[in-house]
Design a protein around this motif. Sequence first.
Motif, PDB file in Angstrom:
ATOM      1  N   SER A  33       0.845  -1.199   0.000  1.00  9.60           N
ATOM      2  CA  SER A  33       0.000   0.000   0.000  1.00  9.60           C
ATOM      3  C   SER A  33       0.876   1.242   0.000  1.00  9.60           C
ATOM      4  CB  SER A  33      -0.930   0.008   1.209  1.00  9.60           C
ATOM      5  OG  SER A  33      -0.193   0.204   2.387  1.00  9.60           O
ATOM      6  N   GLY A 150      -8.305   1.159  -4.114  1.00  7.70           N
ATOM      7  CA  GLY A 150      -8.217   2.129  -3.047  1.00  7.70           C
ATOM      8  C   GLY A 150      -9.094   3.322  -3.344  1.00  7.70           C
ATOM      9  N   TYR A 173      -3.824   0.473  -2.684  1.00  9.26           N
ATOM     10  CA  TYR A 173      -3.578  -0.892  -2.204  1.00  9.26           C
ATOM     11  C   TYR A 173      -3.400  -1.810  -3.399  1.00  9.26           C
ATOM     12  CZ  TYR A 173      -5.435   1.180   2.035  1.00  9.26           C
ATOM     13  OH  TYR A 173      -5.634   1.993   3.115  1.00  9.26           O
TER      14      TYR A 173
END
Length: 183
Positions: A33, A150, A173
């Motif tokens: 991430s 994300g 992510y």
Amino acid sequence: MANLFNPSFVFLLSLFLAHQATATSHHHHDLKSLHFSLYQQETINKTGYIVVNGVAGPPVGQTTTPFGTVFVFRDHLTLRANASSKVVGISEGTSITSALDGLQSISVAKITLKMKGMVGSLSILGSVHNTRASKLPVVGGTEDFMFVQGYIVSSPVDLQGIDVTYKVEFHLYWPPYASFAKF
Ligand SMILES: *[C@@H]1O[C@H](CO)[C@@H](O)[C@H](O)[C@H]1NC(C)=O
Ligand SMILES: *[C@@H]1O[C@H](CO)[C@@H](O)[C@H](O)[C@H]1NC(C)=O
């Protein structure tokens, strides 16, 4: 010395190999991430234009546009709020006023980034409120951002005058399968 054909040794060996494989794959893609903020710099009638006039609701103002207004932009993304700080990307797209009070629109954008040793683009699709922070899903990406998921949070920093600044927070992510398909 262990008997190499002993079933329990084979079982232990396969456990060991499975663990090695998992550990290797974790090691290979420790990039799971990424969280950072940039600033979107927009100048009315220079990097962003109304290309179709809206049909109902409030007139064009500092924070409102009539329902149906189509706005197209190609804005720089900078490291800091100051528009003369380093440019690390662009955000190009369109927003269509979709609320009758003129305060909300549907926004579609491609964000191209070259930063943190990464190159590629993100595709964003969602709803933006003109005066409040808005959360928009990241629907995909290319190159180093292939398969990224994300969201971004876009919030107005300075809406006065023709130079407009938005803060854009990125929360990205990578799904586990992203590392299996490099483009
Ligand atoms: C942008 O250009 C349009 C069309 O020429 C004009 O009506 C509008 O007032 C301009 N907006 C600003 C903020 O200068
Ligand atoms: C923005 O940066 C420029 C160049 O570094 C500087 O001259 C200017 O004062 C800064 N503006 C603000 C509002 O800090």
